[in-house]
Design a protein around this motif. Structure first.
Motif, mmCIF file in Angstrom:
data_model
loop_
_atom_site.group_PDB
_atom_site.id
_atom_site.type_symbol
_atom_site.label_atom_id
_atom_site.label_comp_id
_atom_site.label_asym_id
_atom_site.label_seq_id
_atom_site.Cartn_x
_atom_site.Cartn_y
_atom_site.Cartn_z
ATOM 1 N N ASP A 271 0.801 -1.225 0.000
ATOM 2 C CA ASP A 271 0.000 0.000 0.000
ATOM 3 C C ASP A 271 0.840 1.285 0.000
ATOM 4 O O ASP A 271 0.295 2.370 0.031
ATOM 5 C CB ASP A 271 -1.068 -0.018 1.112
ATOM 6 N N GLU A 272 2.167 1.171 -0.049
ATOM 7 C CA GLU A 272 2.958 2.399 -0.209
ATOM 8 C C GLU A 272 3.453 2.589 -1.650
ATOM 9 O O GLU A 272 4.075 3.598 -1.970
ATOM 10 C CB GLU A 272 4.124 2.465 0.799
ATOM 11 N N LEU A 273 3.176 1.608 -2.512
ATOM 12 C CA LEU A 273 3.691 1.717 -3.890
ATOM 13 C C LEU A 273 3.192 2.974 -4.604
ATOM 14 O O LEU A 273 3.908 3.582 -5.392
ATOM 15 C CB LEU A 273 3.312 0.482 -4.722
ATOM 16 N N LYS A 274 1.956 3.351 -4.312
ATOM 17 C CA LYS A 274 1.357 4.510 -4.993
ATOM 18 C C LYS A 274 2.128 5.802 -4.719
ATOM 19 O O LYS A 274 1.990 6.788 -5.442
ATOM 20 C CB LYS A 274 -0.114 4.653 -4.588
ATOM 21 N N ASP A 275 2.963 5.794 -3.665
ATOM 22 C CA ASP A 275 3.697 7.025 -3.313
ATOM 23 C C ASP A 275 5.055 7.142 -3.991
ATOM 24 O O ASP A 275 5.710 8.163 -3.875
ATOM 25 C CB ASP A 275 3.889 7.089 -1.789
ATOM 26 N N PHE A 276 5.504 6.069 -4.673
ATOM 27 C CA PHE A 276 6.827 6.138 -5.299
ATOM 28 C C PHE A 276 6.766 6.865 -6.642
ATOM 29 O O PHE A 276 5.738 6.855 -7.330
ATOM 30 C CB PHE A 276 7.399 4.729 -5.518
ATOM 31 N N ALA A 277 7.910 7.449 -7.025
ATOM 32 C CA ALA A 277 7.975 8.190 -8.292
ATOM 33 C C ALA A 277 8.351 7.293 -9.462
ATOM 34 O O ALA A 277 7.948 7.525 -10.606
ATOM 35 C CB ALA A 277 8.988 9.319 -8.172
ATOM 36 N N GLU A 278 9.196 6.265 -9.170
ATOM 37 C CA GLU A 278 9.685 5.388 -10.251
ATOM 38 C C GLU A 278 9.795 3.968 -9.706
ATOM 39 O O GLU A 278 9.976 3.759 -8.501
ATOM 40 C CB GLU A 278 11.088 5.848 -10.725
ATOM 41 N N CYS A 279 9.723 3.026 -10.629
ATOM 42 C CA CYS A 279 9.833 1.621 -10.247
ATOM 43 C C CYS A 279 10.592 0.879 -11.347
ATOM 44 O O CYS A 279 10.393 1.149 -12.543
ATOM 45 C CB CYS A 279 8.421 1.034 -10.094
ATOM 46 N N GLY A 280 11.451 -0.040 -10.943
ATOM 47 C CA GLY A 280 12.175 -0.832 -11.942
ATOM 48 C C GLY A 280 12.424 -2.250 -11.452
ATOM 49 O O GLY A 280 12.356 -2.530 -10.247
ATOM 50 N N LEU A 281 12.679 -3.139 -12.400
ATOM 51 C CA LEU A 281 13.063 -4.516 -12.089
ATOM 52 C C LEU A 281 14.542 -4.649 -12.395
ATOM 53 O O LEU A 281 14.987 -4.245 -13.479
ATOM 54 C CB LEU A 281 12.282 -5.497 -12.959
ATOM 55 N N CYS A 282 15.284 -5.226 -11.459
ATOM 56 C CA CYS A 282 16.724 -5.320 -11.722
ATOM 57 C C CYS A 282 17.201 -6.758 -11.603
ATOM 58 O O CYS A 282 16.758 -7.523 -10.751
ATOM 59 C CB CYS A 282 17.502 -4.390 -10.795
ATOM 60 N N GLY A 283 18.105 -7.113 -12.490
ATOM 61 C CA GLY A 283 18.685 -8.454 -12.496
ATOM 62 C C GLY A 283 19.655 -8.552 -13.659
ATOM 63 O O GLY A 283 19.740 -7.634 -14.481
ATOM 64 N N THR A 284 20.354 -9.666 -13.735
ATOM 65 C CA THR A 284 21.304 -9.859 -14.833
ATOM 66 C C THR A 284 20.573 -9.793 -16.165
ATOM 67 O O THR A 284 20.981 -9.074 -17.077
ATOM 68 C CB THR A 284 22.011 -11.210 -14.661
ATOM 69 N N ALA A 285 19.491 -10.544 -16.289
ATOM 70 C CA ALA A 285 18.738 -10.569 -17.545
ATOM 71 C C ALA A 285 17.975 -9.261 -17.739
ATOM 72 O O ALA A 285 17.974 -8.687 -18.824
ATOM 73 C CB ALA A 285 17.789 -11.764 -17.561
ATOM 74 N N ALA A 286 17.347 -8.778 -16.685
ATOM 75 C CA ALA A 286 16.488 -7.584 -16.786
ATOM 76 C C ALA A 286 17.305 -6.295 -16.867
ATOM 77 O O ALA A 286 16.788 -5.277 -17.320
ATOM 78 C CB ALA A 286 15.548 -7.528 -15.583
ATOM 79 N N VAL A 287 18.565 -6.308 -16.431
ATOM 80 C CA VAL A 287 19.412 -5.117 -16.229
ATOM 81 C C VAL A 287 18.619 -4.186 -15.307
ATOM 82 O O VAL A 287 18.460 -4.504 -14.136
ATOM 83 C CB VAL A 287 19.833 -4.438 -17.551
ATOM 84 N N ILE A 288 18.085 -3.066 -15.827
ATOM 85 C CA ILE A 288 16.998 -2.393 -15.101
ATOM 86 C C ILE A 288 15.898 -2.199 -16.124
ATOM 87 O O ILE A 288 16.086 -1.501 -17.121
ATOM 88 C CB ILE A 288 17.383 -1.002 -14.540
ATOM 89 N N SER A 289 14.785 -2.863 -15.893
ATOM 90 C CA SER A 289 13.634 -2.699 -16.780
ATOM 91 C C SER A 289 12.608 -1.842 -16.047
ATOM 92 O O SER A 289 12.143 -2.218 -14.964
ATOM 93 C CB SER A 289 13.035 -4.060 -17.138
ATOM 94 N N PRO A 290 12.266 -0.684 -16.618
ATOM 95 C CA PRO A 290 11.335 0.201 -15.932
ATOM 96 C C PRO A 290 9.915 -0.371 -15.900
ATOM 97 O O PRO A 290 9.466 -0.990 -16.862
ATOM 98 C CB PRO A 290 11.387 1.484 -16.764
ATOM 99 N N VAL A 291 9.245 -0.159 -14.771
ATOM 100 C CA VAL A 291 7.836 -0.559 -14.638
ATOM 101 C C VAL A 291 7.016 0.724 -14.644
ATOM 102 O O VAL A 291 7.272 1.635 -13.852
ATOM 103 C CB VAL A 291 7.611 -1.324 -13.315
ATOM 104 N N GLY A 292 6.057 0.808 -15.556
ATOM 105 C CA GLY A 292 5.221 2.010 -15.638
ATOM 106 C C GLY A 292 3.947 1.868 -14.827
ATOM 107 O O GLY A 292 3.411 2.836 -14.297
ATOM 108 N N LYS A 293 3.448 0.615 -14.746
ATOM 109 C CA LYS A 293 2.126 0.406 -14.143
ATOM 110 C C LYS A 293 2.075 -0.947 -13.433
ATOM 111 O O LYS A 293 2.602 -1.942 -13.959
ATOM 112 C CB LYS A 293 1.092 0.423 -15.269
#
Ligand code: PLP
Ligand code: COI
Length: 341
Positions: A271-293
């Motif tokens: 329930d705090e996710l709505k307060d963040f400005a940016e979100c990403g997935l990080c990993g070797t394969a993903a590197v940093i993949s941005p999450v928009g929604k």
């Protein structure tokens, strides 16, 4: 001489290369191991891996740098994480120095498959181990095989750096006090139904919640989360049941020491996710993949960074991390292993 591959259009798939590394464990000891061209594995129909899924793996990458070297990123951390996986699965550990040597050997034996600098592709390295002798009562195998193959890859998510949409999953990935913190094949088997269902419904990945209370964010099927607060802090979930991502640990260091950011490694509530400005997935394969929604059962959490491009802070982290990996930015001591000059 690079192979004739359309590097810039590669997805994340398997391409058979010439050479792989193989070592066998028998009578309580690993053999010397060797590079082989044989890509086939022949084992008993009753092998431990086939009956009780006794297998674990790792993932890392080799990069061609701006000045033409071939390097890999923190392979010692993959070696030590594989030891943790093996111990939890009652498998023999593969010596960490031998692991790093084997990575070096297999990349050297496949240099033509290391994508050119600037192509957007990299060489994915997949070390893995499995129980190979017959096991029918539920117990660990006595014999094991350790292998490493490599395959050139492009972006893990279609569209590369375009933000993705994910959903909160109703399935759990890992049990409390279970195997979520190790890289066991069984964790990924458990996630297959959830990912097929997510893809069928138009989502790129699943956000798994903590299985005990289902109130906290854990990770996705193949990457850890990073969040950026509106005042520019990096926040990343802490939990005993997520995989300790080497990319995430590196980004925490980069954020603090290269970008002067505050870093919080802590429990993160849904329930705090709505307060963040940016979100990403990080990993070797993903590197940093941005999450928009993120879709939470019909309630959409839309990050202010939007669906068109990576958020500005995520982009800085991405540029710094990949700059270090590709030799454009000086790396912290010990992060880069040079494999070929
Ligand atoms: N979490 C899961 C479940 C993964 O499969 C991976 C991939 O390795 C990661 C996180 C990211 O870890 P790393 O950064 O070490 O590749
Ligand atoms: C990796 O990033 O190396 C992984 O193992 C993730 C997997 C989903 C490809």
């Amino acid at each position: 001489m690079s192979k004739n591959i359309d590097w810039s259009n590669l997805g994340f798939g398997y391409i058979k290369t010439e050479n792989r590394f193989v070592s066998n464990y028998k009578d309580g000891a690993w053999d010397e191991g060797a590079i082989t061209t044989d890509d086939m594995v022949v084992i008993s129909e009753c092998a431990g891996v086939l009956q009780y899924a006794q297998t674990c793996f790792e993932g890392l990458k080799a990069y061609r740098t701006e000045d033409g070297k071939v390097v890999c990123f923190r392979p010692d951390l993959n070696a030590s994480r594989m030891v943790d996986s093996c111990e939890r699965l009652e498998m023999p550990t593969f010596p960490e120095d031998k692991f790093v040597e084997a990575v070096e050997k297999v990349v050297q034996a496949n240099l033509d498959y290391v994508p050119p600098y600037g192509s957007g592709a990299t060489l994915y390295i997949r070390p893995y181990m499995f129980g190979s002798n017959p096991v029918i009562g539920v117990k660990p195998a006595d014999e094991y095989q350790f292998r490493i193959f490599v395959t050139p890859v492009g972006p893990y998510f279609k569209g590369g750096a375009k933000p993705i949409t994910i959903r909160v999953s109703d399935f759990d990935r890992a049990a409390p006090h279970g195997s979520g913190h190790i890289k066991a094949g069984l964790n990924y088997a458990m996630s297959l139904h959830a990912i097929v269902d997510a893809h069928n419904k138009g989502y790129a990945e699943n956000l798994y919640l903590d299985p005990a209370t289902r109130t906290k964010v854990e990770e996705t099927g193949g990457a850890n989360f990073i969040f950026i607060t509106k005042d520019g802090k990096l926040v990343t979930p802490k939990s005993d049941s997520i995989l300790p991502s080497i990319t995430r640990r590196s980004l925490m260091y980069v954020a603090e020491h290269y970008l002067g950011m505050e870093v919080e490694h802590r429990e993160v509530y849904l329930d705090e996710l709505k307060d963040f400005a940016e979100c990403g997935l990080c990993g070797t394969a993903a590197v940093i993949s941005p999450v928009g929604k993120i879709d939470d059962h019909g309630t959409e959490i839309c990050f202010p960074s939007g669906m068109e491009e990576m958020g500005p802070v995520t982009k800085k982290l991405y540029d710094t991390l990949t700059g270090i990996q590709m030799g454009r930015i000086e790396a912290p001591e010990g992060w880069i292993k040079v494999i070929a000059e």
